[in-house]
Motif scaffolding. Structure first.
Motif, PDB file in Angstrom:
ATOM      1  N   GLY A  73      -8.896  94.423  56.498  1.00 17.62           N
ATOM      2  CA  GLY A  73      -9.340  95.453  55.863  1.00 17.62           C
ATOM      3  C   GLY A  73      -8.055  96.889  56.344  1.00 17.62           C
ATOM      4  O   GLY A  73      -8.114  97.001  57.412  1.00 17.62           O
ATOM      5  N   LEU A  74      -7.102  96.671  55.152  1.00 14.05           N
ATOM      6  CA  LEU A  74      -5.937  97.027  56.250  1.00 14.05           C
ATOM      7  C   LEU A  74      -5.777  99.247  55.484  1.00 14.05           C
ATOM      8  O   LEU A  74      -6.404 100.431  56.248  1.00 14.05           O
ATOM      9  N   GLY A  75      -6.899  99.572  54.229  1.00 12.98           N
ATOM     10  CA  GLY A  75      -7.724 100.335  54.341  1.00 12.98           C
ATOM     11  C   GLY A  75      -6.455 101.618  53.887  1.00 12.98           C
ATOM     12  O   GLY A  75      -5.527 100.776  53.312  1.00 12.98           O
ATOM     13  N   VAL A  94      -3.654  92.078  60.763  1.00 12.63           N
ATOM     14  CA  VAL A  94      -4.161  92.490  59.812  1.00 12.63           C
ATOM     15  C   VAL A  94      -4.223  91.848  58.095  1.00 12.63           C
ATOM     16  O   VAL A  94      -3.085  91.609  57.933  1.00 12.63           O
ATOM     17  N   GLU A  96      -5.036  91.853  54.715  1.00 13.97           N
ATOM     18  CA  GLU A  96      -5.316  92.036  53.274  1.00 13.97           C
ATOM     19  C   GLU A  96      -5.364  91.630  51.952  1.00 13.97           C
ATOM     20  O   GLU A  96      -4.023  91.454  51.402  1.00 13.97           O
ATOM     21  N   ARG A  97      -6.101  91.637  51.282  1.00 15.29           N
ATOM     22  CA  ARG A  97      -6.062  91.064  50.365  1.00 15.29           C
ATOM     23  C   ARG A  97      -5.406  91.399  48.963  1.00 15.29           C
ATOM     24  O   ARG A  97      -4.751  90.980  47.912  1.00 15.29           O
ATOM     25  N   GLU A  98      -5.745  93.071  48.411  1.00 19.78           N
ATOM     26  CA  GLU A  98      -5.113  94.044  47.443  1.00 19.78           C
ATOM     27  C   GLU A  98      -3.817  94.354  48.045  1.00 19.78           C
ATOM     28  O   GLU A  98      -3.127  94.844  48.615  1.00 19.78           O
ATOM     29  N   ILE A 101      -3.037  97.881  47.827  1.00 19.93           N
ATOM     30  CA  ILE A 101      -2.786  98.817  48.930  1.00 19.93           C
ATOM     31  C   ILE A 101      -1.591  98.424  50.073  1.00 19.93           C
ATOM     32  O   ILE A 101      -1.881  99.810  50.630  1.00 19.93           O
ATOM     33  N   VAL A 102      -1.184  97.247  50.084  1.00 22.37           N
ATOM     34  CA  VAL A 102       0.087  97.160  51.068  1.00 22.37           C
ATOM     35  C   VAL A 102       0.849  97.959  50.856  1.00 22.37           C
ATOM     36  O   VAL A 102       1.751  98.449  50.867  1.00 22.37           O
ATOM     37  N   ILE A 125       1.275  91.978  58.543  1.00 24.21           N
ATOM     38  CA  ILE A 125       0.550  92.625  57.596  1.00 24.21           C
ATOM     39  C   ILE A 125      -0.149  90.519  57.039  1.00 24.21           C
ATOM     40  O   ILE A 125       1.154  89.797  56.143  1.00 24.21           O
ATOM     41  N   ARG A 127      -1.205  88.959  53.703  1.00 25.37           N
ATOM     42  CA  ARG A 127      -2.176  89.396  52.356  1.00 25.37           C
ATOM     43  C   ARG A 127      -2.506  88.259  51.653  1.00 25.37           C
ATOM     44  O   ARG A 127      -2.378  87.369  51.277  1.00 25.37           O
ATOM     45  N   ILE A 148     -14.689  96.158  55.815  1.00 24.76           N
ATOM     46  CA  ILE A 148     -14.517  94.955  54.670  1.00 24.76           C
ATOM     47  C   ILE A 148     -15.933  95.335  53.915  1.00 24.76           C
ATOM     48  O   ILE A 148     -16.849  95.444  53.881  1.00 24.76           O
TER      49      ILE A 148
END
Length: 227
Positions: A73-75, A94, A96-98, A101-102, A125, A127, A148
């Motif tokens: 989670g990058l958040g 890191v 991050e699926r969204e 957000i990236v 990152i 993805r 998460i």
């Protein structure tokens, strides 16, 4: 003519993705991420996100050179920034699926927080979905630092619950090096999750708390894979 209301959040971006709606808002001096109508996180504090990284590093066996860490989670970027500020970490991956957000970090306002960390040559990152990555990659990490959703007891996105299931914890354990540490952020303490960690074969299970202004404290659950 009315002056702008600085106390109301302003929507900066709204995206519809494969896991629902994600929104970036500006609220005074802070940024907020909202998922499917539920508040996830903001930039007002970050102590518990930093603790997630610090506690994992402290729990690793002494003398391990350049340990690798996978941040789930990058958040808003606090965990990544903390890891990048610590020269003892080796590779910093890191997940991050969204995509939104990236993008908010690479080309948007959250880059004010994470820009230097994203430029760190140790940072990568990924993805993709965290659960899918844990189940399909052959890589191992010295630490998994997972932030998460809202933690094991309350998930905004239903699929995220799979991470905290017996199968999800088994995948976490398989991706750790011997003696590696699993650190999991939670919006509240969970005795049930601690028991689930023990049942999944982890040892030295414990929690560290961060007091919040109102309500129950944030928690980082820590557990070690047998060496």
């Amino acid at each position: 003519m009315h002056a702008p209301d600085t106390h109301r959040p302003v929507v900066l971006d709204r995206r519809e993705g494969p896991f629902g709606e994600v929104v970036l808002r500006e609220h005074g001096d802070n940024f907020e991420i909202i998922a499917n109508g539920c508040f996830l996180m903001d930039t007002s504090d970050g102590r518990s996100e930093r603790l997630l990284i610090d506690a994992a590093l402290a729990a690793l066996p002494a003398g391990r050179p350049g340990p690798s860490v996978l941040i789930g989670g990058l958040g808003v970027g606090f965990s990544l920034v903390r890891a990048s500020a610590e020269p003892r970490w080796g590779r910093i991956a890191v997940v991050e699926r969204e995509q939104a957000i990236v993008d908010w970090h690479l080309d948007g306002p959250l880059g004010l927080i994470s820009g230097a960390a994203l430029s760190d040559p140790r940072t990568e990152i990924l993805r993709t979905d965290l659960v899918a990555h844990l189940r399909t990659t052959t890589e191992r990490y010295d630490a998994l630092c997972l932030d998460i959703d809202n933690g094991p007891d309350w998930t905004v996105t239903q699929d995220n619950g799979n991470l905290y299931s017996a199968a999800g914890l088994a995948a976490c354990r398989a991706r750790l090096t011997p003696g590696g540490v699993l650190a999991v952020w939670s919006a509240q303490p969970s005795a049930e999750f601690g028991e689930a960690l023990r049942n999944a074969g982890f040892r030295a299970v414990r929690t560290e708390e961060v007091a919040v202004a109102r309500g129950v404290p944030d928690v980082v659950h820590l557990a070690l894979r047998d060496g």
